[in-house]
Design a protein around this motif. Structure first.
Motif, PDB file in Angstrom:
ATOM      1  N   GLY A  38      14.819  10.285   9.042  1.00  0.00           N
ATOM      2  CA  GLY A  38      13.478  10.785   9.263  1.00  0.00           C
ATOM      3  C   GLY A  38      13.465  12.193   9.829  1.00  0.00           C
ATOM      4  O   GLY A  38      14.510  12.784  10.126  1.00  0.00           O
ATOM      5  N   PRO A  39      12.248  12.744  10.037  1.00  0.00           N
ATOM      6  CA  PRO A  39      12.144  14.122  10.523  1.00  0.00           C
ATOM      7  C   PRO A  39      12.787  14.335  11.890  1.00  0.00           C
ATOM      8  O   PRO A  39      13.473  15.333  12.106  1.00  0.00           O
ATOM      9  N   ALA A  88       8.301  14.548   3.700  1.00  0.00           N
ATOM     10  CA  ALA A  88       7.659  14.107   2.454  1.00  0.00           C
ATOM     11  C   ALA A  88       7.993  12.649   2.159  1.00  0.00           C
ATOM     12  O   ALA A  88       7.115  11.861   1.768  1.00  0.00           O
ATOM     13  N   VAL A  89       9.257  12.278   2.356  1.00  0.00           N
ATOM     14  CA  VAL A  89       9.665  10.889   2.113  1.00  0.00           C
ATOM     15  C   VAL A  89       8.960   9.951   3.087  1.00  0.00           C
ATOM     16  O   VAL A  89       8.473   8.874   2.705  1.00  0.00           O
ATOM     17  N   GLN A  90       8.889  10.347   4.352  1.00  0.00           N
ATOM     18  CA  GLN A  90       8.227   9.512   5.354  1.00  0.00           C
ATOM     19  C   GLN A  90       6.743   9.335   5.038  1.00  0.00           C
ATOM     20  O   GLN A  90       6.195   8.234   5.152  1.00  0.00           O
ATOM     21  N   THR A  91       6.086  10.405   4.616  1.00  0.00           N
ATOM     22  CA  THR A  91       4.665  10.322   4.270  1.00  0.00           C
ATOM     23  C   THR A  91       4.452   9.391   3.088  1.00  0.00           C
ATOM     24  O   THR A  91       3.515   8.567   3.085  1.00  0.00           O
ATOM     25  N   ARG A  92       5.316   9.482   2.071  1.00  0.00           N
ATOM     26  CA  ARG A  92       5.171   8.614   0.906  1.00  0.00           C
ATOM     27  C   ARG A  92       5.408   7.152   1.273  1.00  0.00           C
ATOM     28  O   ARG A  92       4.652   6.261   0.854  1.00  0.00           O
ATOM     29  N   ARG A  93       6.430   6.896   2.086  1.00  0.00           N
ATOM     30  CA  ARG A  93       6.702   5.515   2.489  1.00  0.00           C
ATOM     31  C   ARG A  93       5.557   4.946   3.321  1.00  0.00           C
ATOM     32  O   ARG A  93       5.182   3.777   3.160  1.00  0.00           O
ATOM     33  N   GLN A  94       5.000   5.749   4.213  1.00  0.00           N
ATOM     34  CA  GLN A  94       3.888   5.276   5.026  1.00  0.00           C
ATOM     35  C   GLN A  94       2.673   4.981   4.171  1.00  0.00           C
ATOM     36  O   GLN A  94       1.954   4.001   4.394  1.00  0.00           O
ATOM     37  N   LEU A  97       3.300   1.695   2.462  1.00  0.00           N
ATOM     38  CA  LEU A  97       3.175   0.594   3.406  1.00  0.00           C
ATOM     39  C   LEU A  97       1.714   0.327   3.743  1.00  0.00           C
ATOM     40  O   LEU A  97       1.282  -0.830   3.826  1.00  0.00           O
ATOM     41  N   ASP A  98       0.928   1.376   3.929  1.00  0.00           N
ATOM     42  CA  ASP A  98      -0.498   1.205   4.205  1.00  0.00           C
ATOM     43  C   ASP A  98      -1.204   0.510   3.054  1.00  0.00           C
ATOM     44  O   ASP A  98      -2.092  -0.326   3.268  1.00  0.00           O
ATOM     45  N   GLN A  99      -0.819   0.848   1.824  1.00  0.00           N
ATOM     46  CA  GLN A  99      -1.438   0.209   0.665  1.00  0.00           C
ATOM     47  C   GLN A  99      -1.085  -1.271   0.616  1.00  0.00           C
ATOM     48  O   GLN A  99      -1.944  -2.121   0.348  1.00  0.00           O
ATOM     49  N   VAL A 100       0.184  -1.596   0.880  1.00  0.00           N
ATOM     50  CA  VAL A 100       0.596  -3.006   0.899  1.00  0.00           C
ATOM     51  C   VAL A 100      -0.167  -3.771   1.969  1.00  0.00           C
ATOM     52  O   VAL A 100      -0.619  -4.905   1.759  1.00  0.00           O
TER      53      VAL A 100
END
Length: 354
Positions: A38-39, A88-94, A97-100
């Protein structure tokens, strides 16, 4: 890996082998950290690489050489790129996860809808908590409906997790919601739930082999008529608790019955509803074993009866369950290992009912 690289570079640079060119190793540190750390981890790895680079250049008196400044420039470039990539990867994963979680919340509201605040002679409230951080739906089930026979409630616990447990929850609740309005015998309502689960399991490929061989569901159905009693049919479920004049009593079944799905292992007497006093001012709590089996760091179980007795009697059912929830979270320090479901009903006084 980034920190192992830093240690390796230090060993090389502080030894007679310092003539080995270690610049590419340090440059790789923030790039590797960006993949999994992560960042913040990327920034930490970049800072550590910079500290090692400066320290070893000073120790080896290499300042002023083109090699040192080239290493620092490459390290800065890779660090910035790694940090941007990790963000960018963290934002996409979050976002994923929010959608799930949004989908899980929507599914939960369809399968396990909150009980109405008022049902005939009772006020009611419900609470459902899933164990773990990602899952929102587990194997617990509950429902409360008002029928011509009185208010009927069910609480149950399907063995297992995941989609198979969700499927069984939906099947059992569907059978209960239908039978509760048409069957006058409370035992027959329970039998409808058991039959629905047997039919669902018989569908080829619907359930995993583990569920077919070891699956069962504990369930408790309660009926609150206009009379000052509560009638129960308990199939292997933890007994409900009644709070009467500040003291808690558990409503243990006189004749224990097996959970749904294990009928073939039982040769005892036929089931029949059991009646217990339930007068105006009393509170009835139906719950799953995730409540009473919750442990703290000292491996002590959650003291549900004592906690109920400490909560103010002036609270509404929803407020009462909120306080139980907070006490449970404090006891486990926020780490539930099993799903939790609870329904609380208050018997109101006749003048309120009419």
């Amino acid at each position: 890996m980034p920190f192992a690289i830093a240690l390796a570079v230090l060993v090389i640079e502080l030894s007679p082998a310092h003539f080995i060119y270690t610049g590419p190793l340090l440059t790789a540190m923030p790039a590797l950290a960006a993949v999994t750390m992560g960042p913040k981890g990327t920034a930490s790895a970049a800072a550590l690489a910079l500290a090692v680079s400066v320290s070893t250049a000073t120790y080896n008196q290499a300042w002023g050489t083109l090699q040192v400044y080239t290493n620092l420039f490459a390290l800065a470039l890779v660090s910035v790129a790694g940090f941007i990539m990790s963000r960018a990867v963290q934002t996409r994963r979050q976002s994923e996860l929010d959608q799930v979680r949004r989908i899980a919340v929507a599914a939960q509201e369809v399968v396990l809808r909150p009980v109405p605040a008022r049902l005939g002679p009772v006020r009611a409230g419900s609470l459902c908590l899933a164990a773990g951080t990602g899952a929102l739906i587990g194997g617990d089930l509950y429902e409360a409906v008002q029928t011509r026979y009185g208010v009927r409630l069910i609480v149950g616990d399907v063995r297992g997790k995941g989609l198979s447990a969700m499927r069984a929850v939906a099947v059992a609740l569907g059978a209960f919601r239908e039978a509760a309005h048409y069957e006058d015998d409370l035992v027959e309502v329970m039998n409808h739930c058991a039959a629905a689960l047997r039919r669902a399991v018989a569908v080829p490929g619907a359930y995993a082999q583990e569920v077919l061989t070891e699956g069962f569901t504990t369930a408790l159905i309660a009926q609150v008529p206009d009379d000052r009693v509560v009638q129960l049919v308990n199939r292997g479920h933890p007994p409900p608790l009644v709070l009467h004049q500040g003291r808690v009593q558990d409503l243990m079944p006189a004749s224990p019955l097996p959970p749904l799905g294990l009928e073939d292992l039982f040769n005892g007497p036929a089931a029949k509803p059991e009646s217990y006093p339930f007068v105006p001012g009393d509170r009835l709590l139906l719950y799953t074993d995730g409540v009473i089996e919750a442990r703290n760091r000292d491996n002590e179980f959650f003291a549900l009866p004592e906690t109920m007795e400490r909560i103010r009697t002036s609270t509404t059912p929803s407020e009462f369950l909120d306080e139980l929830h907070q006490a449970l979270i404090r006891h486990t320090e926020g780490h539930l290992v099993d799903d939790v479901a609870m329904i609380l009903v208050d018997r109101v006084y006749e003048e309120e009912h009419h």
